[in-house]
Design a protein around this motif. Structure first.
Motif, PDB file in Angstrom:
ATOM      1  N   TRP A 214       9.403  -4.348  13.790  1.00 40.76           N
ATOM      2  CA  TRP A 214       9.403  -4.643  12.266  1.00 40.76           C
ATOM      3  C   TRP A 214      10.353  -5.499  11.719  1.00 40.76           C
ATOM      4  N   SER A 215      11.687  -5.744  12.587  1.00 39.37           N
ATOM      5  CA  SER A 215      12.732  -6.480  12.053  1.00 39.37           C
ATOM      6  C   SER A 215      12.143  -8.010  12.179  1.00 39.37           C
ATOM      7  N   LYS A 216      11.179  -8.159  13.312  1.00 34.87           N
ATOM      8  CA  LYS A 216      10.660  -9.497  13.492  1.00 34.87           C
ATOM      9  C   LYS A 216       9.483  -9.672  12.461  1.00 34.87           C
ATOM     10  N   VAL A 217       8.932  -8.660  11.923  1.00 37.52           N
ATOM     11  CA  VAL A 217       7.817  -8.800  10.867  1.00 37.52           C
ATOM     12  C   VAL A 217       8.670  -9.225   9.648  1.00 37.52           C
ATOM     13  N   ARG A 218       9.672  -8.497   9.479  1.00 38.05           N
ATOM     14  CA  ARG A 218      10.554  -8.901   8.144  1.00 38.05           C
ATOM     15  C   ARG A 218      10.983 -10.453   8.259  1.00 38.05           C
ATOM     16  N   ARG A 219      11.356 -10.957   9.276  1.00 37.68           N
ATOM     17  CA  ARG A 219      11.809 -12.256   9.387  1.00 37.68           C
ATOM     18  C   ARG A 219      10.479 -13.096   9.200  1.00 37.68           C
ATOM     19  N   ASP A 220       9.404 -12.900   9.800  1.00 36.43           N
ATOM     20  CA  ASP A 220       8.275 -13.844   9.776  1.00 36.43           C
ATOM     21  C   ASP A 220       7.378 -13.768   8.583  1.00 36.43           C
ATOM     22  N   LYS A 221       7.519 -12.664   7.775  1.00 37.27           N
ATOM     23  CA  LYS A 221       7.128 -12.589   6.354  1.00 37.27           C
ATOM     24  C   LYS A 221       5.467 -12.799   6.483  1.00 37.27           C
ATOM     25  N   PRO A 222       4.762 -12.028   7.194  1.00 41.69           N
ATOM     26  CA  PRO A 222       3.173 -12.247   7.200  1.00 41.69           C
ATOM     27  C   PRO A 222       2.775 -11.591   5.769  1.00 41.69           C
ATOM     28  N   ASP A 223       1.768 -12.107   5.232  1.00 43.21           N
ATOM     29  CA  ASP A 223       0.883 -11.810   4.076  1.00 43.21           C
ATOM     30  C   ASP A 223       0.530 -10.326   4.232  1.00 43.21           C
ATOM     31  N   HIS A 224      -0.196 -10.234   5.372  1.00 42.11           N
ATOM     32  CA  HIS A 224      -0.804  -8.738   5.668  1.00 42.11           C
ATOM     33  C   HIS A 224      -0.506  -8.497   7.268  1.00 42.11           C
ATOM     34  N   VAL A 225      -0.593  -7.195   7.368  1.00 41.62           N
ATOM     35  CA  VAL A 225      -0.214  -6.499   8.769  1.00 41.62           C
ATOM     36  C   VAL A 225      -1.450  -5.666   9.127  1.00 41.62           C
ATOM     37  N   ILE A 226      -2.142  -6.104  10.290  1.00 37.90           N
ATOM     38  CA  ILE A 226      -3.219  -5.211  10.601  1.00 37.90           C
ATOM     39  C   ILE A 226      -2.623  -4.566  11.865  1.00 37.90           C
ATOM     40  N   VAL A 227      -2.946  -3.191  11.812  1.00 30.41           N
ATOM     41  CA  VAL A 227      -2.197  -2.396  12.760  1.00 30.41           C
ATOM     42  C   VAL A 227      -3.371  -1.274  13.577  1.00 30.41           C
ATOM     43  N   TRP A 228      -2.934  -1.552  14.621  1.00 29.57           N
ATOM     44  CA  TRP A 228      -3.716  -0.854  15.906  1.00 29.57           C
ATOM     45  C   TRP A 228      -2.983   0.064  16.628  1.00 29.57           C
ATOM     46  N   MET A 229      -2.491   1.317  16.001  1.00 35.57           N
ATOM     47  CA  MET A 229      -1.894   2.361  16.496  1.00 35.57           C
ATOM     48  C   MET A 229      -2.328   3.735  16.211  1.00 35.57           C
ATOM     49  N   LEU A 230      -1.750   4.713  16.721  1.00 37.70           N
ATOM     50  CA  LEU A 230      -2.312   6.030  16.620  1.00 37.70           C
ATOM     51  C   LEU A 230      -1.425   7.066  16.186  1.00 37.70           C
ATOM     52  N   GLY A 231      -1.720   8.411  15.472  1.00 36.36           N
ATOM     53  CA  GLY A 231      -1.088   9.209  15.180  1.00 36.36           C
ATOM     54  C   GLY A 231       0.554   8.919  14.755  1.00 36.36           C
ATOM     55  N   GLY A 232       1.539   9.456  15.300  1.00 39.47           N
ATOM     56  CA  GLY A 232       2.709   9.522  14.848  1.00 39.47           C
ATOM     57  C   GLY A 232       3.525   8.234  14.739  1.00 39.47           C
ATOM     58  N   ALA A 233       2.904   7.378  15.379  1.00 41.75           N
ATOM     59  CA  ALA A 233       3.314   5.914  15.535  1.00 41.75           C
ATOM     60  C   ALA A 233       3.200   5.151  13.977  1.00 41.75           C
ATOM     61  N   HIS A 234       2.291   5.668  13.077  1.00 42.50           N
ATOM     62  CA  HIS A 234       2.204   5.206  11.849  1.00 42.50           C
ATOM     63  C   HIS A 234       3.400   5.872  10.952  1.00 42.50           C
ATOM     64  N   VAL A 235       3.712   6.983  11.159  1.00 41.87           N
ATOM     65  CA  VAL A 235       4.935   7.375  10.536  1.00 41.87           C
ATOM     66  C   VAL A 235       6.254   6.641  11.055  1.00 41.87           C
ATOM     67  N   VAL A 236       6.514   6.184  12.243  1.00 43.75           N
ATOM     68  CA  VAL A 236       7.267   5.295  12.669  1.00 43.75           C
ATOM     69  C   VAL A 236       7.296   3.997  12.054  1.00 43.75           C
ATOM     70  N   ALA A 237       6.203   3.574  11.963  1.00 44.47           N
ATOM     71  CA  ALA A 237       6.041   2.239  11.337  1.00 44.47           C
ATOM     72  C   ALA A 237       6.664   2.239   9.781  1.00 44.47           C
ATOM     73  N   SER A 238       6.059   3.289   9.455  1.00 44.33           N
ATOM     74  CA  SER A 238       6.251   3.308   7.663  1.00 44.33           C
ATOM     75  C   SER A 238       7.708   3.396   7.293  1.00 44.33           C
ATOM     76  N   LYS A 239       8.541   4.186   8.302  1.00 44.04           N
ATOM     77  CA  LYS A 239      10.064   4.521   7.952  1.00 44.04           C
ATOM     78  C   LYS A 239      10.630   2.970   8.596  1.00 44.04           C
ATOM     79  N   GLU A 240      10.269   2.031   9.434  1.00 35.58           N
ATOM     80  CA  GLU A 240      10.726   0.797   9.747  1.00 35.58           C
ATOM     81  C   GLU A 240      10.434  -0.091   8.669  1.00 35.58           C
ATOM     82  N   MET A 241       9.183   0.087   7.751  1.00 34.56           N
ATOM     83  CA  MET A 241       8.854  -0.934   6.805  1.00 34.56           C
ATOM     84  C   MET A 241       9.697  -0.474   5.462  1.00 34.56           C
TER      85      MET A 241
END
Length: 412
Positions: A214-241
């Protein structure tokens, strides 16, 4: 009997269920070989509970054509060899309809089911090219494949940009194993076709460490992020976002994101998050209400009541409504006992079937075992999921080109 319409109740559609009908000794059996102990326990308890509940409800109403139904649930722990053992053991017990809810296990069982002439239901998992019924004649991935679902996500993004993706950057955050990698080919194909820039962000299992991604996502600045993960990984992603100040509105999840994930992210923090789905969420679904009235209010449910409040329970109801509707049609068309051949033929009569509004309409043919691949995008508004699109199936020509190219190599 003429084709049933979506205006009928689901239980009528599963129909000809007459109380007092003489029930035969040998049931129509469905083999549910699931991971109930390891990777997929965020979803499998709810889905299997729904399958068991639906079987109970059908049997309370006399079975299908007078024949009872039985759902046999076994744990394979997401291990292909254990999945093969489950398939082999239940095959010896007369089962010819199977579901695994696991891509690795589905891939392991598929060649055996093809050789044995047994039905492998493969909704939301497994080979994307198995929708090609001219090659995979015993495999039915009814519902959207991950290829079709990703294509529909791109169509939604295109809609947001007034039909022009030439200056758009799309990130793809995915578990770096077959489930997560599945949409990459379609996304790359659509990137070339539509001119958007595609950035890939692999996440190592189990998804607990996403800081670098997600640090790389921040630097790259995509307009949209499609996510293929499961369960608790969504929670981790939200915190990093949140840590990287990336707006939640950019997040478009695969269908495997549920109410538990939202609660763990936080209702307010999740506002703007989106997911693709082919099943209606919420508790006001007609078939779910039938389960509460006929089973749970009478103390006859197959598991905890709170599990029925999850979209994955509705997913199970949708999947097994298809399974039992095909059995009903087979019994009606060719009588009892239902055979693998009569069941296969019945599956291919499903037309605009939506289980009374529970899911995206499906039409299964001998050529298209996926049913059309419709999904819709929903957004969390802090209290509920709000549809952002109708049921759509876009870029079907692109998806089928990839399907045909891939399926042509099967057996090589």
């Amino acid at each position: 009997m003429r084709l049933l319409t979506k205006t009928l109740t689901v239980i009528s559609m599963l129909g000809g269920l007459t109380a007092g009908t003489q029930v035969l000794a040998e049931p129509f059996k469905v083999g549910v070989c699931y991971d109930l102990s390891k990777a997929y326990t965020f979803a499998t308890p709810q889905v299997s509970q729904a399958a068991l509940d639906l079987a109970k409800l059908i049997n309370k109403k006399g079975g299908i054509g007078g024949e009872p139904v039985e759902v046999i649930v076994r744990d394979h722990g997401n291990e292909p060899q254990r999945g093969i053992e489950c398939y082999s053991r239940l095959s010896r017990e007369g089962v010819f309809v199977f579901d695994t809810l696991s891509t690795p296990v589905s891939l392991a069982i598929l060649p055996r089911a093809m050789e044995d002439g047994r039905i492998l239901m493969q909704s939301l998992v497994g080979r994307g090219d198995a929708v090609d019924g001219t090659v995979f004649d015993w495999v039915y991935p009814i519902g959207p494949t991950y290829w079709g679902q990703a294509a529909n996500d791109v169509a939604y993004i295109k809609q947001l940009h007034d039909g022009d993706l030439s200056d758009v950057k799309v990130g793809f955050v995915y578990f770096d194993y077959p489930f997560g990698q599945e949409p990459i080919e379609i996304l790359q194909t659509l990137s070339e076709k539509e001119g958007f820039e595609l950035e890939l962000y692999p996440v190592p299992l189990p998804g607990s460490d996403q800081a670098g991604v997600w640090s790389k996502v921040r630097r790259d600045k995509p307009d949209h992020v499609i996510v293929w993960m499961l369960g608790g990984a969504h929670v981790v992603a939200s915190k990093e976002m949140q840590r990287n100040r990336i707006p939640m509105e950019k997040y478009i999840s695969v269908n495997w994101l549920n109410e538990v994930d939202i609660a763990n992210i936080g209702n307010e923090a999740a506002i703007g998050l989106k997911r693709g789905t082919n099943v209606v969420g919420g508790q006001d679904v007609a078939l779910r209400q039938e389960m509460i009235t006929e089973l749970y209010d009478k103390g006859e449910g197959s598991g905890p009541l709170e599990k029925t409040e999850d979209v994955f329970y509705n997913t199970g109801l949708a999947m097994y409504s298809i399974v039992f509707e095909a059995a009903r049609r087979a019994a009606e068309a060719e009588g009892l006992p239902i055979t693998a051949q009569s069941y296969k033929a019945a599956l291919e009569t499903l037309e605009d079937y939506d289980a009374n509004g529970l899911m995206a309409p499906i039409t299964v043919t001998a050529e298209d075992h996926g049913g059309g691949g419709k999904t819709r995008i929903e957004m969390w508004d802090g209290e509920t999921w709000v549809p952002q699109t109708d049921w759509i199936s876009e870029y079907s020509d692109v998806v089928w080109d990839v399907v045909k190219e891939s399926s042509s190599k099967y057996g090589e």
